[in-house]
Design a protein around this motif. Structure first.
Motif, short mmCIF file in Angstrom:
data_model
loop_
_atom_site.label_atom_id
_atom_site.label_comp_id
_atom_site.label_asym_id
_atom_site.label_seq_id
_atom_site.Cartn_x
_atom_site.Cartn_y
_atom_site.Cartn_z
N SER A 57 0.47 -1.21 0.24
CA SER A 57 -0.29 0.15 0.29
C SER A 57 0.67 1.04 0.03
O SER A 57 0.45 2.47 -0.35
CB SER A 57 -0.80 0.32 1.59
OG SER A 57 0.20 0.25 2.48
N ALA A 58 1.89 1.24 0.72
CA ALA A 58 2.79 2.47 0.44
C ALA A 58 3.30 2.69 -0.70
O ALA A 58 3.31 3.79 -0.81
CB ALA A 58 4.43 2.64 2.07
N THR A 59 3.88 1.92 -1.30
CA THR A 59 4.97 2.13 -2.65
C THR A 59 3.09 2.37 -3.68
O THR A 59 3.57 3.52 -4.16
CB THR A 59 4.52 0.56 -3.37
OG1 THR A 59 6.31 0.82 -2.45
CG2 THR A 59 5.78 0.63 -4.47
N ALA A 60 2.08 1.82 -3.58
CA ALA A 60 1.07 1.94 -4.97
C ALA A 60 0.20 3.56 -4.23
O ALA A 60 0.15 3.33 -5.10
CB ALA A 60 0.17 1.20 -4.35
N MET B 162 7.73 -17.60 -3.77
CA MET B 162 8.55 -15.67 -3.97
C MET B 162 9.48 -16.37 -5.14
O MET B 162 9.77 -15.30 -5.47
CB MET B 162 9.55 -15.82 -2.51
CG MET B 162 9.27 -15.58 -0.59
SD MET B 162 10.47 -15.08 0.50
CE MET B 162 10.67 -16.82 0.56
N ALA B 163 9.92 -18.10 -5.29
CA ALA B 163 10.24 -18.21 -5.85
C ALA B 163 9.52 -17.94 -7.47
O ALA B 163 10.18 -16.83 -8.70
CB ALA B 163 11.51 -19.52 -6.26
N ALA B 164 8.02 -18.43 -7.29
CA ALA B 164 7.73 -18.20 -8.72
C ALA B 164 7.15 -16.77 -8.74
O ALA B 164 6.62 -16.24 -10.13
CB ALA B 164 5.75 -18.61 -8.41
N LEU B 165 7.23 -15.26 -8.06
CA LEU B 165 7.34 -14.30 -7.99
C LEU B 165 8.28 -13.47 -8.85
O LEU B 165 8.18 -12.58 -9.57
CB LEU B 165 6.34 -13.96 -7.72
CG LEU B 165 5.06 -13.40 -6.74
CD1 LEU B 165 4.99 -12.82 -5.97
CD2 LEU B 165 4.45 -12.50 -8.48
N PHE B 166 9.36 -13.92 -8.12
CA PHE B 166 10.77 -13.66 -8.57
C PHE B 166 11.92 -13.57 -9.89
O PHE B 166 11.17 -13.06 -10.30
CB PHE B 166 11.47 -14.66 -7.62
CG PHE B 166 13.11 -13.76 -7.38
CD1 PHE B 166 13.75 -12.35 -7.46
CD2 PHE B 166 14.14 -14.47 -7.91
CE1 PHE B 166 14.98 -11.96 -7.84
CE2 PHE B 166 16.10 -14.37 -8.24
CZ PHE B 166 15.54 -13.36 -8.21
N ILE B 167 10.55 -14.98 -10.26
CA ILE B 167 11.74 -15.65 -11.35
C ILE B 167 11.40 -14.34 -12.80
O ILE B 167 12.15 -14.09 -13.20
CB ILE B 167 11.17 -16.94 -11.67
CG1 ILE B 167 12.40 -18.07 -10.88
CG2 ILE B 167 12.54 -17.28 -12.17
CD1 ILE B 167 12.83 -19.54 -10.49
N PRO B 168 9.99 -14.60 -12.26
CA PRO B 168 9.70 -13.71 -13.70
C PRO B 168 10.01 -12.40 -14.35
O PRO B 168 10.19 -11.88 -14.79
CB PRO B 168 8.58 -13.56 -13.98
CG PRO B 168 7.13 -14.55 -12.34
CD PRO B 168 8.55 -15.27 -11.86
N VAL B 169 9.84 -11.55 -12.87
CA VAL B 169 9.66 -10.42 -12.04
C VAL B 169 11.78 -10.01 -12.79
O VAL B 169 11.96 -9.26 -13.62
CB VAL B 169 10.36 -10.02 -10.83
CG1 VAL B 169 10.52 -8.39 -10.79
CG2 VAL B 169 8.35 -9.62 -10.26
N ALA C 210 9.47 -4.26 -8.19
CA ALA C 210 10.48 -4.13 -7.02
C ALA C 210 9.52 -4.15 -5.57
O ALA C 210 10.35 -5.19 -4.70
CB ALA C 210 11.28 -3.05 -7.67
N ALA C 211 8.94 -3.62 -5.52
CA ALA C 211 8.44 -3.15 -4.14
C ALA C 211 7.36 -5.02 -4.19
O ALA C 211 7.08 -5.10 -3.29
CB ALA C 211 7.49 -2.29 -4.27
N LEU C 212 6.59 -5.65 -5.07
CA LEU C 212 5.79 -6.13 -5.07
C LEU C 212 7.11 -7.99 -4.63
O LEU C 212 6.50 -8.54 -3.47
CB LEU C 212 5.72 -6.48 -6.90
CG LEU C 212 4.14 -8.40 -6.31
CD1 LEU C 212 3.59 -7.98 -5.43
CD2 LEU C 212 3.82 -8.07 -7.66
N ILE C 213 8.00 -7.79 -5.37
CA ILE C 213 8.67 -8.62 -4.72
C ILE C 213 9.46 -9.01 -2.94
O ILE C 213 9.28 -9.95 -3.09
CB ILE C 213 9.89 -8.97 -5.99
CG1 ILE C 213 10.64 -8.12 -6.13
CG2 ILE C 213 9.11 -9.53 -7.28
CD1 ILE C 213 11.98 -8.47 -7.05
N THR C 214 9.70 -7.59 -2.81
CA THR C 214 9.79 -7.40 -1.22
C THR C 214 9.19 -7.52 -0.66
O THR C 214 8.93 -8.05 0.30
CB THR C 214 10.72 -5.90 -1.98
OG1 THR C 214 11.83 -5.63 -3.18
CG2 THR C 214 11.40 -5.11 -0.31
N ALA C 215 8.05 -6.22 -1.13
CA ALA C 215 6.83 -7.18 -0.15
C ALA C 215 6.13 -8.74 0.31
O ALA C 215 5.66 -9.01 1.61
CB ALA C 215 5.34 -6.24 -0.78
N VAL C 216 6.51 -9.81 -1.16
CA VAL C 216 6.35 -10.87 -0.30
C VAL C 216 6.90 -11.39 -0.16
O VAL C 216 7.23 -12.21 1.91
CB VAL C 216 5.96 -11.57 -1.98
CG1 VAL C 216 6.20 -13.18 -1.62
CG2 VAL C 216 4.88 -11.48 -2.55
#
Length: 344
Positions: free
Chosen positions: A141-144, A209-216, A255-261
């Motif tokens: 939410s902060a990043t959004a 985490m891997a499922a999000l990080f790899i495509p990003v 970047a914020a999304l993968i960090t948030a997870v």
């Protein structure tokens, strides 16, 4: 010939980081309160050996090491990308309010009854995924809010960083308010959650985490030339056809999304997103074709090493890895800053 040497140097640095990460991971697998010989580790990895060794390797240490590799790589890549697009060496998802937002979200969930601390000091969560969900919502939410302001008002990179600082201050105030109304067991749980701890992650969290990080990571590698152009200034980037505002918003959000997870699953772990990219820049330069993958390797190595120290330095007591990264990160970052100033 010069370009071939240039490329070979970067590849050799990457190979060195990769091999060092493997060695540290194997050391971490075999050492701890339950000591294992290299042979027992190998047998456990191959599915043989004693049941105790297999349980320790597959159920306890491997998920923890996998979390360290993924979270370290995530934080380092996110830091490198934000520093490039925002042209600020101190830019990371944490300066965008991600960690403070997650801390407030987790504190709110605990205040609403999702967790408490037992008298033994062990944190107990009635529903861990409620805390994770609240932490993720708070982090993103902060990043959004910042990205929405940047889109509507056309904020400069410097203004985006200042907006992140303001959001961080807001979430600190909200967290303090939640702690004020918490009882002592809830307060202990809130404080404990704020310590980054890789031991919370299981194979399921690692897979998410891997499922999000790899495509990003793949997206950032595809955009490596845009990052090189943006790091030289908006005018330069636009002159070569880069849609700077759109790519900056998308990249900052990812970047914020993968960090948030990551933060939602393992808590707040500082300095990795600052130290790893800057260390790579010092030895390999700022070319984002190499900076992104090398930062991922450096971040993974840094966090797994820090977690190994956290597990062994006061064994059998295990320190939260966030404490170790802070102790390692603060003097290292000051040293890096002094070296960079000395080169000017």
């Amino acid at each position: 010939m010069d370009y071939e040497r240039y490329t070979a140097k970067k590849l050799s640095i990457g190979l060195f980081l990769f091999l060092l990460t493997i060695l540290v991971s194997l050391y971490s697998l075999s050492h701890g309160s339950y000591e294992l010989t290299p042979r027992e580790v190998l047998q456990a990895l191959l599915g043989g050996g004693s049941g105790g060794a297999g349980l320790v390797v597959w159920k306890v240490r491997l998920p923890r090491i996998a979390a360290g590799l993924l979270v370290g790589a995530t934080l380092a890549v996110a830091g490198a990308v934000m520093q490039g697009f925002l042209r600020n060496p101190l830019a990371t998802p944490f300066t965008m309010g991600v960690s403070h937002g997650a801390m407030f979200g987790a504190s709110l969930a605990i205040l609403l009854g999702a967790g408490y601390a037992e008298s033994s000091g062990r944190i107990s969560l009635d529903n861990p995924y409620v805390v994770v969900l609240f932490a993720f919502v708070g982090a993103i939410s902060a990043t959004a809010v910042i990205l929405l302001l940047a889109k509507l008002r056309g904020l400069s990179p410097e203004a985006i960083i200042l907006a992140g600082v303001a959001m961080s201050s807001l979430f600190v105030a909200l967290t303090t308010l939640a702690q004020y109304f918490a009882d002592e067991l809830q307060l202990a749980a809130m404080v404990y959650w704020s310590f980054g701890d890789l031991g919370r992650a299981t194979w399921r969290e690692d897979a998410i985490m891997a499922a999000l990080f790899i495509p990003v990571l793949g997206y950032f590698i595809v955009k490596r030339w845009d990052l090189n152009a943006a790091a030289m200034g908006d005018e330069v980037a636009k002159s070569v056809g880069v849609d700077v505002e759109r790519v900056r918003l998308v990249s900052t959000f990812l970047a914020a999304l993968i960090t948030a997870v990551s933060v939602a699953f393992v808590g707040v772990i500082g300095f990795v997103g600052l130290i790893a990219p800057h260390a790579v820049r010092l030895v390999a330069g700022g070319d984002y074709r190499f900076l992104i993958p090398l930062s991922a390797l450096a971040g993974a190595l840094l966090l797994v090493t820090a977690d190994t120290i956290a597990r062994l330095i006061l064994s059998p007591m295990i320190l939260p890895v966030g404490i170790v990264t802070s102790f390692l990160g603060a003097p290292t970052f000051i040293y890096l800053l002094m070296r960079m100033e000395g080169r000017r």
